[in-house]
Scaffold this motif. Sequence first.
Motif, PDB file in Angstrom:
ATOM      1  N   PHE A 151      -6.473   6.206   5.313  1.00  0.00           N
ATOM      2  CA  PHE A 151      -5.778   6.677   4.117  1.00  0.00           C
ATOM      3  C   PHE A 151      -4.410   7.306   4.372  1.00  0.00           C
ATOM      4  O   PHE A 151      -3.713   7.656   3.420  1.00  0.00           O
ATOM      5  N   GLY A 152      -4.028   7.477   5.628  1.00  0.00           N
ATOM      6  CA  GLY A 152      -2.756   8.125   5.909  1.00  0.00           C
ATOM      7  C   GLY A 152      -1.575   7.334   5.376  1.00  0.00           C
ATOM      8  O   GLY A 152      -1.576   6.106   5.344  1.00  0.00           O
ATOM      9  N   GLU A 153      -0.521   8.067   4.998  1.00  0.00           N
ATOM     10  CA  GLU A 153       0.680   7.440   4.427  1.00  0.00           C
ATOM     11  C   GLU A 153       1.946   7.732   5.219  1.00  0.00           C
ATOM     12  O   GLU A 153       2.988   7.166   4.934  1.00  0.00           O
ATOM     13  N   GLY A 159      -3.583   1.609   5.189  1.00  0.00           N
ATOM     14  CA  GLY A 159      -2.923   1.588   3.881  1.00  0.00           C
ATOM     15  C   GLY A 159      -3.839   1.610   2.677  1.00  0.00           C
ATOM     16  O   GLY A 159      -3.488   1.062   1.633  1.00  0.00           O
ATOM     17  N   MET A 160      -4.997   2.276   2.769  1.00  0.00           N
ATOM     18  CA  MET A 160      -5.947   2.252   1.662  1.00  0.00           C
ATOM     19  C   MET A 160      -5.891   3.490   0.765  1.00  0.00           C
ATOM     20  O   MET A 160      -6.768   3.684  -0.075  1.00  0.00           O
ATOM     21  N   ALA A 161      -4.875   4.311   0.912  1.00  0.00           N
ATOM     22  CA  ALA A 161      -4.731   5.475   0.037  1.00  0.00           C
ATOM     23  C   ALA A 161      -4.607   5.020  -1.409  1.00  0.00           C
ATOM     24  O   ALA A 161      -3.806   4.142  -1.744  1.00  0.00           O
ATOM     25  N   GLY A 162      -5.423   5.614  -2.287  1.00  0.00           N
ATOM     26  CA  GLY A 162      -5.419   5.241  -3.690  1.00  0.00           C
ATOM     27  C   GLY A 162      -6.201   3.987  -4.001  1.00  0.00           C
ATOM     28  O   GLY A 162      -6.294   3.574  -5.163  1.00  0.00           O
ATOM     29  N   ARG A 163      -6.792   3.368  -2.979  1.00  0.00           N
ATOM     30  CA  ARG A 163      -7.548   2.119  -3.169  1.00  0.00           C
ATOM     31  C   ARG A 163      -9.016   2.293  -2.767  1.00  0.00           C
ATOM     32  O   ARG A 163      -9.675   1.330  -2.384  1.00  0.00           O
ATOM     33  N   GLU A 164      -9.497   3.512  -2.843  1.00  0.00           N
ATOM     34  CA  GLU A 164     -10.861   3.791  -2.428  1.00  0.00           C
ATOM     35  C   GLU A 164     -11.882   2.963  -3.214  1.00  0.00           C
ATOM     36  O   GLU A 164     -12.806   2.382  -2.627  1.00  0.00           O
TER      37      GLU A 164
END
Length: 395
Positions: A151-153, A159-164
């Motif tokens: 999830f880190g940006e 690149g899965m932040a916000g796509r859980e």
Amino acid sequence: MRSRRWTNWILICFLACCLSISAKAAWGHAPDEVGGFEPVPNRIEEFDWQLPSWVPRPVVPDDNPMTAAKVELGRHLFYEPRLSVTGDFSCATCHLQHLAFADGKTLPAGATGEVHPRNSMGLTNVGYNSVQTWANPLMQHLEQQMLVPLFGEEPVELGMAGRENELLQTLQSDSDYQQRFQDAFDDESPVTVRNISLAIAAFERTLNSFDSPYDRYRYGGDATAISDAAKRGEALFNSERLECFHCHGGLNFSDSTRHERSGFTEIAFHNTGLYNIDGNGAYPSDNTGVQEITQKAADMGRFKAPTLRNIEVTAPYMHDGSVATLDEAIAHYSAGGRTISEGPHAGVGSQNPLKSSFIKGFSLTETEKQDLMAFLKSLTDETFLTNPKLSSPFE
């Protein structure tokens, strides 16, 4: 960039708490000035570690006991490209088994192509690390660390932040994963982000390497397992003249190690004089080591001493991959620090005022250098590099 990375780290820690990872697993114990920590009791388990009798087991958090089903699920997830925003990038993209789970690149790029400031550290015996990553004293547990690439940006890795929800739906719609999660976790709805992290951490704790020629010589009683040159190199390595063993000693050839027999657990970071940009010890502004977390001037340039097991196949070296070969690495320590003669990073590392007292420099004859090299190469574990139980289940 530094403040943005710190904000990203705070977000990851908040997410860890939201995912119900225990406070101990999320934060560990607060470090003191010298890096001493109380040991975490190991859980008594029936899991077959397949370790030699002389090797202690790694420490396992009470809330993530080892099981064969969980490890196998974690293995699938470690190699699963659908855990990335592009669908073609996995943990294994930057951690290749034949390179001791490093990637052979100076600096890796994440799923979106963003180049990272730090070299992909090999994962040999990662379950024995008392602290994870290159320079974060708070990152003490694999369960916690897994959230960063996922999830880190800053920078983007998977690149899965916000796509859980998208991630979970992908796994829930796969009948094979449905069964694997059910087998691994006694939960009504087992496909969760928390369980993804727990499973991958369990698999990573099986990335154990204790079958090198050196192990067969030193612990197995086989006097012929390594050459006479390697034996002389071992003596050099453990001498006060070279000082190598102070930071790269013990079971895992690293001073940031813990296991079930640890009387105490040390977490240590070192400035090796790799840079000295301003004459006062400065490192490149996007890679200042522990100082990025603590904001203490004395922590500038301090990074973890990684394991030397399988060091022969994990080039390039150092936190930024700026040392290309073992020969160059030995030359760096022999000089007591690196001199960069021109460019934005010019400086005399041997004169870095923040440098570790163990980095004093030494002289070697050509024969001694080859002996030291032979010893380091004797730490290569071909069984580990080719073990099918650690390889991709999709090939």
